[in-house]
Write a protein that holds these residues in place. Structure first.
Motif, PDB file in Angstrom:
ATOM      1  N   ASP A  25       0.853  -1.230   0.064  1.00 15.27           N
ATOM      2  CA  ASP A  25       0.031   0.047   0.078  1.00 15.27           C
ATOM      3  C   ASP A  25       0.767   1.173  -0.017  1.00 15.27           C
ATOM      4  O   ASP A  25       0.997   2.020   0.964  1.00 15.27           O
ATOM      5  N   MET A  26       1.404   1.530  -1.295  1.00 15.61           N
ATOM      6  CA  MET A  26       2.220   2.897  -1.260  1.00 15.61           C
ATOM      7  C   MET A  26       1.648   4.139  -1.289  1.00 15.61           C
ATOM      8  O   MET A  26       1.900   5.286  -0.996  1.00 15.61           O
ATOM      9  N   LEU A  27       0.075   3.966  -1.632  1.00 13.58           N
ATOM     10  CA  LEU A  27      -0.770   5.169  -1.512  1.00 13.58           C
ATOM     11  C   LEU A  27      -0.892   5.583  -0.090  1.00 13.58           C
ATOM     12  O   LEU A  27      -0.755   7.013   0.253  1.00 13.58           O
ATOM     13  N   SER A  28      -1.158   4.940   0.784  1.00  8.85           N
ATOM     14  CA  SER A  28      -1.230   5.560   1.996  1.00  8.85           C
ATOM     15  C   SER A  28      -0.043   6.027   2.573  1.00  8.85           C
ATOM     16  O   SER A  28      -0.150   7.260   3.608  1.00  8.85           O
ATOM     17  N   THR A  78       8.236  12.550  -1.926  1.00  3.07           N
ATOM     18  CA  THR A  78       9.134  11.628  -2.504  1.00  3.07           C
ATOM     19  C   THR A  78       8.309  10.432  -2.534  1.00  3.07           C
ATOM     20  O   THR A  78       8.301   9.354  -3.405  1.00  3.07           O
ATOM     21  N   SER A  79       7.393  10.143  -1.596  1.00  3.47           N
ATOM     22  CA  SER A  79       6.239   9.085  -1.538  1.00  3.47           C
ATOM     23  C   SER A  79       5.533   9.161  -2.855  1.00  3.47           C
ATOM     24  O   SER A  79       5.017   7.998  -3.301  1.00  3.47           O
ATOM     25  N   VAL A  80       5.155  10.336  -2.997  1.00  2.00           N
ATOM     26  CA  VAL A  80       4.118  10.431  -4.128  1.00  2.00           C
ATOM     27  C   VAL A  80       4.762   9.971  -5.438  1.00  2.00           C
ATOM     28  O   VAL A  80       4.318   9.415  -6.401  1.00  2.00           O
ATOM     29  N   VAL A  81       5.999  10.356  -5.616  1.00  2.00           N
ATOM     30  CA  VAL A  81       6.924   9.880  -6.736  1.00  2.00           C
ATOM     31  C   VAL A  81       6.981   8.602  -6.825  1.00  2.00           C
ATOM     32  O   VAL A  81       6.781   7.931  -8.030  1.00  2.00           O
ATOM     33  N   ALA A  82       7.317   7.975  -5.923  1.00  2.00           N
ATOM     34  CA  ALA A  82       7.234   6.482  -5.791  1.00  2.00           C
ATOM     35  C   ALA A  82       6.202   5.928  -6.077  1.00  2.00           C
ATOM     36  O   ALA A  82       5.880   4.830  -6.862  1.00  2.00           O
ATOM     37  N   ILE A 136      -7.556  10.486   1.378  1.00  2.00           N
ATOM     38  CA  ILE A 136      -7.043  10.652   0.094  1.00  2.00           C
ATOM     39  C   ILE A 136      -8.209  10.783  -0.881  1.00  2.00           C
ATOM     40  O   ILE A 136      -8.902   9.795  -0.973  1.00  2.00           O
ATOM     41  N   GLU A 137      -7.911  11.370  -2.145  1.00  2.00           N
ATOM     42  CA  GLU A 137      -8.709  11.243  -3.374  1.00  2.00           C
ATOM     43  C   GLU A 137      -7.811  11.583  -4.434  1.00  2.00           C
ATOM     44  O   GLU A 137      -6.857  12.300  -4.712  1.00  2.00           O
ATOM     45  N   LEU A 138      -8.464  10.616  -5.485  1.00  2.00           N
ATOM     46  CA  LEU A 138      -7.718  10.744  -6.686  1.00  2.00           C
ATOM     47  C   LEU A 138      -8.768  11.015  -7.760  1.00  2.00           C
ATOM     48  O   LEU A 138      -9.941  10.716  -7.771  1.00  2.00           O
TER      49      LEU A 138
END
Length: 384
Positions: free
Chosen positions: A78-81, A94-98, A154-156
């Motif tokens: 779960d990279m989004l959280s 950097t987490s968003v980039v990953a 979180i929203e996409l």
């Protein structure tokens, strides 16, 4: 997986693509290149393939809308959280980039998903993340995605238009549109685009993601530039499935980190000040233990759901019954033509159910969801 209700409505769900690009059907036929060449023999270089119709033999059993959604809900880690949980703006960026790198999926050479029909939807949940997609336009093909996690705030919101062009020895699909990731509790919005999909027939067949991706967060004043690179035309130069780039301050253009690696393996980040090197992305973590979605509430599955709309065709392809697959695809296309003629005769305009659509002056598309939070879906991804 095939699920049937009492009235015999089918829901066909297929396993997500693996790191190796595995499919439900083996397409490693020795004459694949010859068949592809014959398919495009009457298409001129530079032609727009938006309206080009592939026969079922060149489809794998999944809609483009499902593939689009899987980039968000089919994950092993779960990279989004993590994007929201990071303590400071630099770590969040950097987490968003990953996470952005993690949304790439290995394509399969020689086959493609179905082009979604107008009004087709795809609704899936994974834990607290609820994902809803809708095909808001057919000509041109435009897909919209809305995903929310109320627990993580979180929203996409994504709006995507794919434009494919034939270049003689290759096909390039430009992925147009804006992607937004909103960390609501942090008051941060991250805007980004997608690389393009490059399919090469000659001299060495292959498929890869290529092009530039820009990620920016106005609130933190940070930006990233990533370059996805395929092999060269002759396959002698370039790095297959590579990603290189940098993270920098918007105002000063000062580079903070250098990014380098491969999106199907690992990606590292080097701190320019300290020289420290760290792994920010590991494909094995993202693609390990991927689960096929299952039906949790059969009565709640919409008739417009991708897994219902394409069920007959998907089942025929998985059985490699190509005559039945052709009949199923033709029947669905004819039904769509009838609906179009009916709307035109009434002077009616198609209105999406779950998104409000606006058009920019440059011909682009923008969409906003009609509801604040995506409700839990009748189709879920098992966590164990």
């Amino acid at each position: 997986m095939v699920t049937r209700s009492k009235d015999e409505t089918k829901v066909v769900l297929t396993r997500p693509l693996s790191l190796d690009g595995d499919s439900e059907v083996d397409y490693r036929a020795p004459n694949l290149i010859q068949r592809l060449s014959s398919l495009f023999k009457n298409v001129r270089p530079g032609s727009d393939l938006t309206h080009f119709k592939l026969p079922p033999l060149f489809n794998f059993p999944k809609s483009h809308l499902q593939c689009y959604g899987e980039t968000v809900y089919c994950i092993g880690s779960d990279m989004l959280s993590r994007c929201s949980l990071a303590d400071n703006s630099v770590d969040r960026f950097t987490s968003v980039v990953a996470w952005s790198i993690s949304t790439l999926r290995p394509p399969i050479f020689g086959v493609a998903p179905y082009n979604p029909i107008l009004g087709e939807t795809h609704h899936v949940s994974r834990a607290n993340l609820n994902v809803l997609l809708e095909q808001i336009s057919h000509h041109p093909p435009v897909s919209a995605l809305h995903a929310t996690d109320e627990e993580q705030n979180i929203e996409l919101i994504w709006c995507q238009q794919c434009v494919s062009k034939f270049h003689g020895a290759s096909v390039e699909t430009e992925v147009r549109g804006k992607r937004q990731l909103k960390l609501l509790s942090r008051g941060e919005t991250y805007e980004m685009n997608s690389p393009n999909l490059l399919i090469r027939f000659l001299p060495i067949p292959g498929v890869d993601w290529a092009g530039n991706v820009r990620i920016r967060c106005p609130e933190s004043g940070l930006e990233a530039e990533l370059r996805y690179g395929p092999k060269s035309f002759l396959g002698l130069r370039g790095s297959h499935k590579s990603v290189k780039g940098k993270i920098y301050e918007t105002s000063t253009r000062r580079t903070l980190f250098e990014v380098n690696g491969h999106w199907d393996r690992t990606v590292t980040m080097k701190d320019i000040n300290s020289g420290k090197l760290s792994i920010i992305y590991n494909a094995k973590d993202v693609f390990s233990g991927l689960k096929t979605p299952v039906v949790n509430d059969l009565q709640g599955v919409r008739s417009s759901e991708s897994a219902v709309v394409w069920s007959e065709l998907s089942q025929a392809i998985m059985s490699q019954d190509w005559e039945k697959a052709k009949e199923a695809k033709n029947a669905l296309e004819e039904k769509q033509r009838e609906l179009l003629r009916e709307r035109e005769s009434k002077g009616a305009t198609w209105v999406p159910q779950h998104f409000c659509v606006t058009y920019s002056k440059d011909g682009g598309w923008d969409c906003s969801p009609t509801q604040q939070w995506v409700p839990p879906a009748p189709i879920v991804v098992p966590l164990s």
